[in-house]
Motif scaffolding. Structure first.
Motif, PDB file in Angstrom:
ATOM      1  N   PHE A  48     -59.308   0.772 -27.903  1.00 24.31           N
ATOM      2  CA  PHE A  48     -58.629   1.646 -26.947  1.00 24.31           C
ATOM      3  C   PHE A  48     -57.543   2.481 -27.626  1.00 24.31           C
ATOM      4  O   PHE A  48     -57.258   3.602 -27.203  1.00 24.31           O
ATOM      5  N   GLY A  49     -56.936   1.921 -28.658  1.00 21.35           N
ATOM      6  CA  GLY A  49     -55.979   2.685 -29.451  1.00 21.35           C
ATOM      7  C   GLY A  49     -54.598   2.786 -28.821  1.00 21.35           C
ATOM      8  O   GLY A  49     -54.332   2.286 -27.725  1.00 21.35           O
ATOM      9  N   TRP A  50     -53.723   3.478 -29.555  1.00 23.04           N
ATOM     10  CA  TRP A  50     -52.329   3.627 -29.150  1.00 23.04           C
ATOM     11  C   TRP A  50     -51.933   5.091 -28.987  1.00 23.04           C
ATOM     12  O   TRP A  50     -50.752   5.405 -28.892  1.00 23.04           O
ATOM     13  N   GLY A  51     -52.941   5.980 -28.938  1.00 26.50           N
ATOM     14  CA  GLY A  51     -52.628   7.406 -28.865  1.00 26.50           C
ATOM     15  C   GLY A  51     -51.989   7.817 -27.550  1.00 26.50           C
ATOM     16  O   GLY A  51     -51.087   8.643 -27.522  1.00 26.50           O
ATOM     17  N   ALA A  52     -52.463   7.237 -26.452  1.00 21.05           N
ATOM     18  CA  ALA A  52     -51.900   7.558 -25.135  1.00 21.05           C
ATOM     19  C   ALA A  52     -50.810   6.549 -24.805  1.00 21.05           C
ATOM     20  O   ALA A  52     -50.921   5.368 -25.136  1.00 21.05           O
ATOM     21  N   SER A  53     -49.765   6.995 -24.130  1.00 17.01           N
ATOM     22  CA  SER A  53     -48.613   6.128 -23.893  1.00 17.01           C
ATOM     23  C   SER A  53     -48.688   5.430 -22.533  1.00 17.01           C
ATOM     24  O   SER A  53     -49.097   4.301 -22.422  1.00 17.01           O
ATOM     25  N   TRP A  54     -48.281   6.119 -21.470  1.00 15.93           N
ATOM     26  CA  TRP A  54     -48.213   5.611 -20.100  1.00 15.93           C
ATOM     27  C   TRP A  54     -47.432   4.306 -20.016  1.00 15.93           C
ATOM     28  O   TRP A  54     -47.961   3.253 -19.674  1.00 15.93           O
ATOM     29  N   PRO A  55     -46.127   4.340 -20.328  1.00 10.76           N
ATOM     30  CA  PRO A  55     -45.315   3.119 -20.307  1.00 10.76           C
ATOM     31  C   PRO A  55     -45.234   2.462 -18.934  1.00 10.76           C
ATOM     32  O   PRO A  55     -45.051   1.237 -18.848  1.00 10.76           O
ATOM     33  N   LEU A  56     -45.370   3.249 -17.855  1.00 16.47           N
ATOM     34  CA  LEU A  56     -45.304   2.658 -16.520  1.00 16.47           C
ATOM     35  C   LEU A  56     -46.431   1.649 -16.315  1.00 16.47           C
ATOM     36  O   LEU A  56     -46.221   0.565 -15.751  1.00 16.47           O
ATOM     37  N   ALA A  57     -47.643   1.993 -16.784  1.00 17.80           N
ATOM     38  CA  ALA A  57     -48.766   1.052 -16.672  1.00 17.80           C
ATOM     39  C   ALA A  57     -48.502  -0.193 -17.505  1.00 17.80           C
ATOM     40  O   ALA A  57     -48.814  -1.315 -17.085  1.00 17.80           O
ATOM     41  N   GLY A  58     -47.930  -0.010 -18.695  1.00 17.26           N
ATOM     42  CA  GLY A  58     -47.606  -1.156 -19.524  1.00 17.26           C
ATOM     43  C   GLY A  58     -46.598  -2.065 -18.857  1.00 17.26           C
ATOM     44  O   GLY A  58     -46.757  -3.302 -18.852  1.00 17.26           O
ATOM     45  N   ALA A  59     -45.561  -1.475 -18.279  1.00 19.56           N
ATOM     46  CA  ALA A  59     -44.545  -2.271 -17.599  1.00 19.56           C
ATOM     47  C   ALA A  59     -45.151  -3.048 -16.434  1.00 19.56           C
ATOM     48  O   ALA A  59     -44.818  -4.228 -16.219  1.00 19.56           O
ATOM     49  N   ALA A  60     -46.059  -2.410 -15.696  1.00 21.00           N
ATOM     50  CA  ALA A  60     -46.704  -3.079 -14.574  1.00 21.00           C
ATOM     51  C   ALA A  60     -47.566  -4.248 -15.046  1.00 21.00           C
ATOM     52  O   ALA A  60     -47.529  -5.344 -14.461  1.00 21.00           O
ATOM     53  N   CYS A  61     -48.334  -4.036 -16.107  1.00 20.85           N
ATOM     54  CA  CYS A  61     -49.196  -5.103 -16.631  1.00 20.85           C
ATOM     55  C   CYS A  61     -48.373  -6.302 -17.095  1.00 20.85           C
ATOM     56  O   CYS A  61     -48.695  -7.456 -16.785  1.00 20.85           O
ATOM     57  N   TYR A  62     -47.279  -6.025 -17.816  1.00 22.12           N
ATOM     58  CA  TYR A  62     -46.456  -7.135 -18.318  1.00 22.12           C
ATOM     59  C   TYR A  62     -45.697  -7.820 -17.179  1.00 22.12           C
ATOM     60  O   TYR A  62     -45.526  -9.051 -17.197  1.00 22.12           O
ATOM     61  N   ALA A  63     -45.249  -7.054 -16.195  1.00 22.75           N
ATOM     62  CA  ALA A  63     -44.507  -7.652 -15.077  1.00 22.75           C
ATOM     63  C   ALA A  63     -45.411  -8.558 -14.252  1.00 22.75           C
ATOM     64  O   ALA A  63     -45.038  -9.689 -13.907  1.00 22.75           O
ATOM     65  N   VAL A  64     -46.604  -8.078 -13.935  1.00 20.13           N
ATOM     66  CA  VAL A  64     -47.528  -8.887 -13.143  1.00 20.13           C
ATOM     67  C   VAL A  64     -47.936 -10.135 -13.916  1.00 20.13           C
ATOM     68  O   VAL A  64     -47.980 -11.245 -13.366  1.00 20.13           O
ATOM     69  N   THR A  65     -48.213  -9.965 -15.203  1.00 19.71           N
ATOM     70  CA  THR A  65     -48.593 -11.114 -16.019  1.00 19.71           C
ATOM     71  C   THR A  65     -47.446 -12.107 -16.127  1.00 19.71           C
ATOM     72  O   THR A  65     -47.649 -13.327 -16.029  1.00 19.71           O
ATOM     73  N   GLY A  66     -46.232 -11.597 -16.338  1.00 17.38           N
ATOM     74  CA  GLY A  66     -45.075 -12.486 -16.430  1.00 17.38           C
ATOM     75  C   GLY A  66     -44.865 -13.290 -15.164  1.00 17.38           C
ATOM     76  O   GLY A  66     -44.596 -14.501 -15.218  1.00 17.38           O
ATOM     77  N   TYR A  67     -44.996 -12.628 -14.005  1.00 19.87           N
ATOM     78  CA  TYR A  67     -44.855 -13.356 -12.739  1.00 19.87           C
ATOM     79  C   TYR A  67     -45.956 -14.399 -12.593  1.00 19.87           C
ATOM     80  O   TYR A  67     -45.691 -15.548 -12.201  1.00 19.87           O
ATOM     81  N   PHE A  68     -47.187 -14.006 -12.931  1.00 15.91           N
ATOM     82  CA  PHE A  68     -48.300 -14.945 -12.800  1.00 15.91           C
ATOM     83  C   PHE A  68     -48.083 -16.182 -13.665  1.00 15.91           C
ATOM     84  O   PHE A  68     -48.405 -17.305 -13.249  1.00 15.91           O
ATOM     85  N   LEU A  69     -47.543 -16.001 -14.855  1.00 18.47           N
ATOM     86  CA  LEU A  69     -47.326 -17.143 -15.744  1.00 18.47           C
ATOM     87  C   LEU A  69     -46.349 -18.155 -15.158  1.00 18.47           C
ATOM     88  O   LEU A  69     -46.412 -19.345 -15.482  1.00 18.47           O
ATOM     89  N   THR A  70     -45.441 -17.704 -14.273  1.00 15.87           N
ATOM     90  CA  THR A  70     -44.514 -18.641 -13.639  1.00 15.87           C
ATOM     91  C   THR A  70     -45.227 -19.566 -12.655  1.00 15.87           C
ATOM     92  O   THR A  70     -44.663 -20.595 -12.251  1.00 15.87           O
ATOM     93  N   LEU A  71     -46.451 -19.195 -12.262  1.00 18.15           N
ATOM     94  CA  LEU A  71     -47.208 -20.020 -11.322  1.00 18.15           C
ATOM     95  C   LEU A  71     -48.005 -21.115 -12.018  1.00 18.15           C
ATOM     96  O   LEU A  71     -48.582 -21.977 -11.355  1.00 18.15           O
TER      97      LEU A  71
END
Length: 234
Positions: A114-137
């Protein structure tokens, strides 16, 4: 998006997905009664191996793929091969950690594709936030308390990079990898919760159906004509 009509159309082009769908049906027909064995491994890995052959076998295109497009297909193929290894290892519960390692390597291959050429930090923040919350379960055993969050971070990164790439590519190419990565994320979330959180109704069907369709989406992203896998548009 990749619509049901589009999937049917792809099956009709040389019947290239028929083997995959047949293998999925065989797995769901045999898996409930199959103890850990070579036969169980064969049934479980067959759909992913069908996708691997689909990605790597030569296909006729009006234009030859560019080196970047060929590299993308090779990396997706590597991810599928490593996933098949992980599937085989996870047939035996005592091989859970090696199986997790194989899937971690598969995610690294997909991230590289998939590479690192495209940024879209908002999607990254969402993925990490959802994953972080899920890990607390989850409440993994002591030996996995570090490995499970590390694996979750890697999986979230894979989903983020698929979404970022999809945003920068033409419409038909963007749906396959992004939808596949998100379904892969969902599949692992269901599996992780069933192991370390609580009961998941119809666990095998829920986990494996989202997993196989997720892998299908990622594989389809490598099958688009060269024009659709060109460099991301501005």
């Amino acid at each position: 998006m990749i619509s049901p009509t589009e999937v049917v159309k792809r099956v009709g082009v040389g019947g290239r997905l028929v083997a995959f769908f047949k293998a999925v049906c065989v797995y769901f027909a045999l898996a409930p009664a199959a103890p850990p064995s070579a036969a169980a491994v064969a049934a479980k890995v067959a759909p992913v191996l069908c996708l691997l052959l689909l990605v790597l076998l030569p296909r006729a295109h009006p234009r030859a793929p560019t080196p970047a497009q060929a590299r993308y297909a090779r990396l997706v193929g590597a991810g599928l091969a490593l996933s098949a290894l992980g599937d085989a290892l996870l047939v035996w519960p005592q091989h859970f950690v090696p199986g997790m390692a194989a899937f971690a390597a598969a995610h690294l291959a997909y991230i590289s594709a998939f590479g690192w050429g495209a940024s879209w930090p908002l999607a990254g923040a969402a993925c990490y936030a959802v994953t972080g919350y899920f890990l607390t379960l989850l409440a993994p055993p002591a030996g996995l308390r570090l490995l499970v969050p590390l694996y979750g971070a890697l999986l979230a990164t894979m989903a983020w990079r698929a979404l970022a790439q999809a945003r920068a590519r033409p419409r038909r190419a963007r749906a396959a990898a992004a939808a596949g990565a998100l379904l892969f994320l969902l599949s692992d979330a269901l599996l992780g919760y069933s192991l370390f959180g609580g009961a998941v109704p119809y666990r095998r069907v829920a986990v494996m159906s989202t997993y196989y369709v997720g892998q299908l989406g990622i594989a389809l992203s490598a099958l688009d004509p060269p024009a659709l896998l060109a460099a991301p548009s501005s």
